[in-house]
Scaffold this motif. Structure first.
Motif, PDB file in Angstrom:
ATOM      1  N   VAL A 125     -29.283 -32.934 -39.410  1.00 14.13           N
ATOM      2  CA  VAL A 125     -30.511 -32.933 -38.622  1.00 14.13           C
ATOM      3  C   VAL A 125     -31.546 -33.722 -39.410  1.00 14.13           C
ATOM      4  O   VAL A 125     -31.858 -33.365 -40.556  1.00 14.13           O
ATOM      5  CB  VAL A 125     -31.020 -31.499 -38.373  1.00 14.13           C
ATOM      6  CG1 VAL A 125     -32.284 -31.512 -37.533  1.00 14.13           C
ATOM      7  CG2 VAL A 125     -29.939 -30.658 -37.696  1.00 14.13           C
ATOM      8  N   GLU A 126     -32.092 -34.788 -38.818  1.00 13.03           N
ATOM      9  CA  GLU A 126     -33.028 -35.618 -39.569  1.00 13.03           C
ATOM     10  C   GLU A 126     -34.031 -36.302 -38.652  1.00 13.03           C
ATOM     11  O   GLU A 126     -33.829 -36.426 -37.447  1.00 13.03           O
ATOM     12  CB  GLU A 126     -32.279 -36.676 -40.393  1.00 13.03           C
ATOM     13  CG  GLU A 126     -31.484 -37.682 -39.585  1.00 13.03           C
ATOM     14  CD  GLU A 126     -30.772 -38.702 -40.456  1.00 13.03           C
ATOM     15  OE1 GLU A 126     -31.000 -38.740 -41.681  1.00 13.03           O
ATOM     16  OE2 GLU A 126     -29.957 -39.484 -39.908  1.00 13.03           O
ATOM     17  N   ASP A 127     -35.148 -36.695 -39.273  1.00 13.94           N
ATOM     18  CA  ASP A 127     -36.187 -37.480 -38.603  1.00 13.94           C
ATOM     19  C   ASP A 127     -36.751 -36.755 -37.384  1.00 13.94           C
ATOM     20  O   ASP A 127     -36.790 -37.294 -36.267  1.00 13.94           O
ATOM     21  CB  ASP A 127     -35.644 -38.862 -38.212  1.00 13.94           C
ATOM     22  CG  ASP A 127     -35.147 -39.650 -39.413  1.00 13.94           C
ATOM     23  OD1 ASP A 127     -35.749 -39.516 -40.491  1.00 13.94           O
ATOM     24  OD2 ASP A 127     -34.152 -40.382 -39.285  1.00 13.94           O
ATOM     25  N   LEU A 128     -37.210 -35.524 -37.610  1.00 16.57           N
ATOM     26  CA  LEU A 128     -37.819 -34.729 -36.547  1.00 16.57           C
ATOM     27  C   LEU A 128     -39.271 -34.424 -36.904  1.00 16.57           C
ATOM     28  O   LEU A 128     -39.630 -34.286 -38.079  1.00 16.57           O
ATOM     29  CB  LEU A 128     -37.086 -33.403 -36.343  1.00 16.57           C
ATOM     30  CG  LEU A 128     -35.600 -33.415 -36.001  1.00 16.57           C
ATOM     31  CD1 LEU A 128     -35.130 -31.999 -35.708  1.00 16.57           C
ATOM     32  CD2 LEU A 128     -35.304 -34.335 -34.835  1.00 16.57           C
ATOM     33  N   VAL A 179     -26.983 -30.190 -43.189  1.00 14.27           N
ATOM     34  CA  VAL A 179     -28.056 -30.871 -43.897  1.00 14.27           C
ATOM     35  C   VAL A 179     -29.259 -31.032 -42.972  1.00 14.27           C
ATOM     36  O   VAL A 179     -29.122 -31.514 -41.846  1.00 14.27           O
ATOM     37  CB  VAL A 179     -27.608 -32.266 -44.391  1.00 14.27           C
ATOM     38  CG1 VAL A 179     -28.776 -33.018 -45.018  1.00 14.27           C
ATOM     39  CG2 VAL A 179     -26.456 -32.140 -45.385  1.00 14.27           C
ATOM     40  N   PHE A 180     -30.435 -30.618 -43.459  1.00  9.79           N
ATOM     41  CA  PHE A 180     -31.714 -30.894 -42.802  1.00  9.79           C
ATOM     42  C   PHE A 180     -32.497 -31.827 -43.727  1.00  9.79           C
ATOM     43  O   PHE A 180     -32.690 -31.496 -44.908  1.00  9.79           O
ATOM     44  CB  PHE A 180     -32.526 -29.615 -42.605  1.00  9.79           C
ATOM     45  CG  PHE A 180     -31.897 -28.575 -41.719  1.00  9.79           C
ATOM     46  CD1 PHE A 180     -32.127 -28.571 -40.349  1.00  9.79           C
ATOM     47  CD2 PHE A 180     -31.105 -27.572 -42.258  1.00  9.79           C
ATOM     48  CE1 PHE A 180     -31.577 -27.582 -39.534  1.00  9.79           C
ATOM     49  CE2 PHE A 180     -30.547 -26.586 -41.455  1.00  9.79           C
ATOM     50  CZ  PHE A 180     -30.781 -26.598 -40.092  1.00  9.79           C
ATOM     51  N   ARG A 181     -32.990 -32.963 -43.212  1.00  6.66           N
ATOM     52  CA  ARG A 181     -33.723 -33.866 -44.094  1.00  6.66           C
ATOM     53  C   ARG A 181     -34.726 -34.716 -43.309  1.00  6.66           C
ATOM     54  O   ARG A 181     -34.579 -34.931 -42.103  1.00  6.66           O
ATOM     55  CB  ARG A 181     -32.759 -34.770 -44.865  1.00  6.66           C
ATOM     56  CG  ARG A 181     -32.009 -35.793 -44.020  1.00  6.66           C
ATOM     57  CD  ARG A 181     -30.947 -36.509 -44.840  1.00  6.66           C
ATOM     58  NE  ARG A 181     -30.295 -37.558 -44.059  1.00  6.66           N
ATOM     59  CZ  ARG A 181     -29.153 -38.157 -44.396  1.00  6.66           C
ATOM     60  NH1 ARG A 181     -28.539 -37.811 -45.519  1.00  6.66           N
ATOM     61  NH2 ARG A 181     -28.630 -39.105 -43.625  1.00  6.66           N
ATOM     62  N   ASN A 182     -35.760 -35.140 -44.032  1.00  8.43           N
ATOM     63  CA  ASN A 182     -36.784 -36.021 -43.456  1.00  8.43           C
ATOM     64  C   ASN A 182     -37.414 -35.402 -42.205  1.00  8.43           C
ATOM     65  O   ASN A 182     -37.366 -35.967 -41.110  1.00  8.43           O
ATOM     66  CB  ASN A 182     -36.198 -37.405 -43.131  1.00  8.43           C
ATOM     67  CG  ASN A 182     -35.545 -38.051 -44.340  1.00  8.43           C
ATOM     68  OD1 ASN A 182     -35.960 -37.837 -45.480  1.00  8.43           O
ATOM     69  ND2 ASN A 182     -34.505 -38.842 -44.095  1.00  8.43           N
ATOM     70  N   ILE A 183     -38.014 -34.238 -42.398  1.00  9.60           N
ATOM     71  CA  ILE A 183     -38.556 -33.470 -41.275  1.00  9.60           C
ATOM     72  C   ILE A 183     -39.987 -33.049 -41.598  1.00  9.60           C
ATOM     73  O   ILE A 183     -40.276 -32.595 -42.708  1.00  9.60           O
ATOM     74  CB  ILE A 183     -37.685 -32.240 -40.973  1.00  9.60           C
ATOM     75  CG1 ILE A 183     -36.282 -32.696 -40.519  1.00  9.60           C
ATOM     76  CG2 ILE A 183     -38.334 -31.349 -39.918  1.00  9.60           C
ATOM     77  CD1 ILE A 183     -35.284 -31.580 -40.382  1.00  9.60           C
TER      78      ILE A 183
END
Length: 225
Positions: free
Chosen positions: A113-116, A142-146
């Motif tokens: 999950v990214e760019d939210l 993975v959660f990133r760039n949030i």
């Protein structure tokens, strides 16, 4: 609003979801899912008017609309969610367990999950994960760039009580997550609805809590303001 079950090779692209009374996107027993370029929005004023007109208000004029307005709930494997906006009052993205008896998702795993951009919400969530004789499992997510604006909870890993079997949460990574003005807790790891929101004990009993097992998990570069 959108329920997809027992399916694989799914693409959800460029859709706006507005004011679902329950989950906006619910993925059950799915494999190889991409959700991108999306907007999920709960308009509290419209929902309050709708519920008031229908008589669903308590004696204080407080509606029950915020809860269960989850953004995306994958009970799925090989999930890619990116480039989206979520404004809601329950989990923004919540990975939920799969079971070995499922057709497509034997274990909830391999999620990115990214760019939210997220406003309010109750978190970038794992679970809840109750124990089960079949072994409930969420791993390799993975959660990133949030960016999170005024989250009720930010990072949220939640168990659920039970006495039979076990649950497993493994290899969960949060990286480059920015939170501004968390309303409850920037990070909450523990039973769902425990100490929520005022320090009282609601809905869960620690005596029956199973052990969440973390292996090679990472919480990195999380910036609460």
């Amino acid at each position: 609003m959108l329920l997809i079950s027992y399916s694989e090779n799914i693409l959800i692209d460029g859709i706006t979801f507005l004011n679902s009374p329950k989950y906006h996107v619910n993925l059950k027993d799915c494999h190889n899912v991409t959700v991108r370029n999306f907007i999920i929005e709960v308009d509290v004023f419209r929902q309050k008017k709708m519920l008031s007109d229908a008589g669903f208000m308590d004696h204080r004029g407080i509606p029950t609309f915020p809860l269960n307005t989850d953004g995306i709930d994958p009970s799925a494997s090989s999930v890619y969610i990116y480039n989206g906006s979520i404004t809601n009052f329950d989990d923004a993205v919540a990975f939920k367990p799969c079971r070995s008896t499922n057709k497509f998702c034997k274990a909830c795993s391999s999620g990115l999950v990214e760019d939210l951009t997220i406003t309010y919400s109750v978190g970038l969530t794992i679970g809840s994960v109750p124990p089960n004789g079949d072994v409930n499992c969420v791993k390799d997510v993975v959660f990133r760039n949030i960016v999170m604006n005024k989250p009720l909870k930010g990072i949220y890993i939640k168990s659920n009580p039970g006495t039979n079997g076990m649950g497993l949460v493994q290899n969960i990574s949060y990286s480059n997550v920015s939170m501004t003005e968390a309303l409850w807790w920037p990070i909450w790891i523990g039973p769902q609805q425990m100490n929520q929101p005022d320090g009282t004990f609601l809905g869960c009993d620690m005596r029956y809590m199973f052990i969440i097992m973390f292996s090679s998990g990472l919480i990195n570069n999380v910036i609460p303001f």
